[in-house]
Design a protein around this motif. Structure first.
Motif, PDB file in Angstrom:
ATOM      1  N   TRP A  22       0.836  -1.208   0.000  1.00  0.00           N
ATOM      2  CA  TRP A  22       0.000   0.000   0.000  1.00  0.00           C
ATOM      3  C   TRP A  22       0.869   1.256   0.000  1.00  0.00           C
ATOM      4  N   ALA A  23       1.963   1.224   0.759  1.00  0.00           N
ATOM      5  CA  ALA A  23       2.866   2.381   0.780  1.00  0.00           C
ATOM      6  C   ALA A  23       3.456   2.622  -0.603  1.00  0.00           C
ATOM      7  N   CYS A  24       3.815   1.542  -1.292  1.00  0.00           N
ATOM      8  CA  CYS A  24       4.379   1.684  -2.640  1.00  0.00           C
ATOM      9  C   CYS A  24       3.302   2.087  -3.645  1.00  0.00           C
ATOM     10  N   ASP A  25       2.068   1.635  -3.430  1.00  0.00           N
ATOM     11  CA  ASP A  25       0.952   2.116  -4.264  1.00  0.00           C
ATOM     12  C   ASP A  25       0.810   3.625  -4.125  1.00  0.00           C
ATOM     13  N   ALA A  26       0.920   4.101  -2.880  1.00  0.00           N
ATOM     14  CA  ALA A  26       0.823   5.539  -2.637  1.00  0.00           C
ATOM     15  C   ALA A  26       1.981   6.280  -3.292  1.00  0.00           C
ATOM     16  N   LEU A  27       3.176   5.746  -3.181  1.00  0.00           N
ATOM     17  CA  LEU A  27       4.347   6.388  -3.794  1.00  0.00           C
ATOM     18  C   LEU A  27       4.210   6.434  -5.310  1.00  0.00           C
TER      19      LEU A  27
ATOM     20  N   LEU B  58       1.552   6.732  -6.937  1.00  0.00           N
ATOM     21  CA  LEU B  58       0.573   7.771  -7.274  1.00  0.00           C
ATOM     22  C   LEU B  58       1.092   9.177  -7.008  1.00  0.00           C
ATOM     23  N   ILE B  59       1.736   9.398  -5.859  1.00  0.00           N
ATOM     24  CA  ILE B  59       2.006  10.779  -5.443  1.00  0.00           C
ATOM     25  C   ILE B  59       3.424  11.258  -5.722  1.00  0.00           C
ATOM     26  N   ALA B  60       4.374  10.340  -5.925  1.00  0.00           N
ATOM     27  CA  ALA B  60       5.747  10.763  -6.211  1.00  0.00           C
ATOM     28  C   ALA B  60       5.864  11.195  -7.671  1.00  0.00           C
ATOM     29  N   GLY B  61       6.713  12.179  -7.924  1.00  0.00           N
ATOM     30  CA  GLY B  61       6.914  12.679  -9.273  1.00  0.00           C
ATOM     31  C   GLY B  61       8.319  12.426  -9.759  1.00  0.00           C
ATOM     32  N   PRO B  62       8.641  12.893 -10.968  1.00  0.00           N
ATOM     33  CA  PRO B  62       9.987  12.677 -11.514  1.00  0.00           C
ATOM     34  C   PRO B  62      11.109  13.165 -10.604  1.00  0.00           C
ATOM     35  N   LYS B  63      10.868  14.243  -9.858  1.00  0.00           N
ATOM     36  CA  LYS B  63      11.929  14.769  -8.994  1.00  0.00           C
ATOM     37  C   LYS B  63      12.294  13.813  -7.868  1.00  0.00           C
TER      38      LYS B  63
ATOM     39  N   PHE C 178      12.871  10.639  -8.306  1.00  0.00           N
ATOM     40  CA  PHE C 178      13.428   9.440  -8.934  1.00  0.00           C
ATOM     41  C   PHE C 178      14.542   8.809  -8.102  1.00  0.00           C
ATOM     42  N   VAL C 179      15.481   9.604  -7.614  1.00  0.00           N
ATOM     43  CA  VAL C 179      16.612   9.039  -6.862  1.00  0.00           C
ATOM     44  C   VAL C 179      16.102   8.306  -5.625  1.00  0.00           C
ATOM     45  N   GLN C 180      15.155   8.905  -4.908  1.00  0.00           N
ATOM     46  CA  GLN C 180      14.599   8.260  -3.721  1.00  0.00           C
ATOM     47  C   GLN C 180      13.933   6.932  -4.068  1.00  0.00           C
ATOM     48  N   ILE C 181      13.109   6.946  -5.114  1.00  0.00           N
ATOM     49  CA  ILE C 181      12.367   5.742  -5.482  1.00  0.00           C
ATOM     50  C   ILE C 181      13.313   4.666  -6.014  1.00  0.00           C
ATOM     51  N   ALA C 182      14.293   5.073  -6.813  1.00  0.00           N
ATOM     52  CA  ALA C 182      15.256   4.103  -7.354  1.00  0.00           C
ATOM     53  C   ALA C 182      16.030   3.427  -6.227  1.00  0.00           C
ATOM     54  N   GLU C 183      16.427   4.186  -5.228  1.00  0.00           N
ATOM     55  CA  GLU C 183      17.152   3.608  -4.094  1.00  0.00           C
ATOM     56  C   GLU C 183      16.266   2.636  -3.320  1.00  0.00           C
ATOM     57  N   LEU C 184      15.006   3.009  -3.129  1.00  0.00           N
ATOM     58  CA  LEU C 184      14.081   2.137  -2.403  1.00  0.00           C
ATOM     59  C   LEU C 184      13.834   0.852  -3.194  1.00  0.00           C
ATOM     60  N   LEU C 185      13.674   0.983  -4.491  1.00  0.00           N
ATOM     61  CA  LEU C 185      13.449  -0.184  -5.343  1.00  0.00           C
ATOM     62  C   LEU C 185      14.624  -1.147  -5.270  1.00  0.00           C
ATOM     63  N   GLU C 186      15.809  -0.603  -5.184  1.00  0.00           N
ATOM     64  CA  GLU C 186      17.020  -1.429  -5.089  1.00  0.00           C
ATOM     65  C   GLU C 186      17.039  -2.238  -3.790  1.00  0.00           C
ATOM     66  N   GLU C 187      16.437  -1.695  -2.736  1.00  0.00           N
ATOM     67  CA  GLU C 187      16.454  -2.341  -1.428  1.00  0.00           C
ATOM     68  C   GLU C 187      15.409  -3.445  -1.296  1.00  0.00           C
ATOM     69  N   LEU C 188      14.317  -3.341  -2.062  1.00  0.00           N
ATOM     70  CA  LEU C 188      13.198  -4.260  -1.885  1.00  0.00           C
ATOM     71  C   LEU C 188      13.455  -5.592  -2.585  1.00  0.00           C
TER      72      LEU C 188
ATOM     73  N   LEU D 268       6.399   0.400  -7.742  1.00  0.00           N
ATOM     74  CA  LEU D 268       7.547   1.282  -7.962  1.00  0.00           C
ATOM     75  C   LEU D 268       8.144   1.073  -9.347  1.00  0.00           C
ATOM     76  N   VAL D 269       8.033  -0.138  -9.873  1.00  0.00           N
ATOM     77  CA  VAL D 269       8.489  -0.386 -11.241  1.00  0.00           C
ATOM     78  C   VAL D 269       7.625   0.415 -12.213  1.00  0.00           C
ATOM     79  N   GLU D 270       6.337   0.426 -11.984  1.00  0.00           N
ATOM     80  CA  GLU D 270       5.453   1.221 -12.851  1.00  0.00           C
ATOM     81  C   GLU D 270       5.744   2.713 -12.721  1.00  0.00           C
ATOM     82  N   TYR D 271       6.096   3.164 -11.517  1.00  0.00           N
ATOM     83  CA  TYR D 271       6.442   4.576 -11.297  1.00  0.00           C
ATOM     84  C   TYR D 271       7.528   5.040 -12.265  1.00  0.00           C
ATOM     85  N   LEU D 272       8.452   4.164 -12.625  1.00  0.00           N
ATOM     86  CA  LEU D 272       9.581   4.544 -13.474  1.00  0.00           C
ATOM     87  C   LEU D 272       9.124   5.180 -14.782  1.00  0.00           C
TER      88      LEU D 272
END
Length: 232
Positions: free
Chosen positions: A131-136, A138-143, A145-155, A164-168
């Motif tokens: 659910w947290a990643c579903d929220a991210l 939806l609400i995270a933007g291109p700016k 990217f570094v945060q989301i990419a780092e989180l994706l690497e950890e999961l 988060l893959v779709e967020y890309l």
């Protein structure tokens, strides 16, 4: 303005407060996700509810509730101290789910809090991480990217990382393209294809072509659509 939805408390439609003093028997303060403080905070801004779970399955968007969801998630361990009980876990779940809301788009505090929840130790249940990643997504933007990419690497591989893959797809950069390509051979391959199409990636058609024969019908359909849209 009062938020209206199917499961709202009886008698709250016109802004009355009597419903807060006549609770159904199943609601006891501090048990099973019911907290009178949250109920009162939300009612004060026109969001009548007994529990956050009721809202999670209610209105599509709750703009006036976003600051309250953020404040409670940021201070949850202080307001409900001690170990992670079933009660606090239910509230955590409701706060996270209610941030899957377009009204929170671009809200950096919400984004930071959701990332912190995914990284929390000991880990929250996988459904909450999802659910947290579903929220991210939806609400995270291109700016972000570094945060989301780092989180994706950890999961690890699992349902949580798939949104988060779709967020890309929001990020039209070689770095985002390269990360998405890594997931073409994973459970998130359908979302990876979707992300590559959204970012209008080039030089990837030949990598998507084999997925037209994928074992999963949804992936086959996604791959076929991608080949129709991508130029090279």
């Amino acid at each position: 303005m009062i938020i209206k939805y199917a499961r709202m408390p009886y008698g709250s439609e016109n802004g009355g407060t009597e419903w807060m003093n006549d609770l159904p028997a199943r609601y006891k303060d501090g048990e099973r996700g019911f907290d009178r403080r949250i109920m009162q905070d939300l009612a004060a801004v026109g969001v009548p509810c007994y529990t956050l779970g009721d809202l999670s399955n209610g209105p599509r968007t709750i703009p006036q509730g976003i600051p309250i969801f953020i404040d409670w998630l940021a201070n949850l361990e202080t307001r409900i101290p001690g170990p992670e009980t079933e009660h606090r876990s239910a509230i955590r779940s409701g706060l996270i789910r209610n941030l899957i809301d377009p009204a929170a788009r671009g809200n950096q505090e919400a984004i930071d809090l959701l990332i912190a929840q995914v990284r929390r130790q000991p880990p929250i249940p996988e459904r909450m991480q999802t659910w947290a990643c579903d929220a991210l997504h939806l609400i995270a933007g291109p700016k972000n990217f570094v945060q989301i990419a780092e989180l994706l690497e950890e999961l690890p591989e699992g349902t949580a990382m798939i949104p988060l893959v779709e967020y890309l797809g929001k990020v039209k950069s070689p770095e985002a393209r390269d990360i998405a390509l890594r997931y073409l051979d994973s459970p998130a391959r359908g979302k990876a294809i979707k992300a590559l199409v959204q970012m209008k990636a080039t030089g990837v058609r030949h990598l998507i072509e084999p997925l037209v024969d994928d074992r999963a019908p949804a992936v086959r359909k996604q791959a076929q659509r991608a080949l129709e849209k991508l130029s090279s």
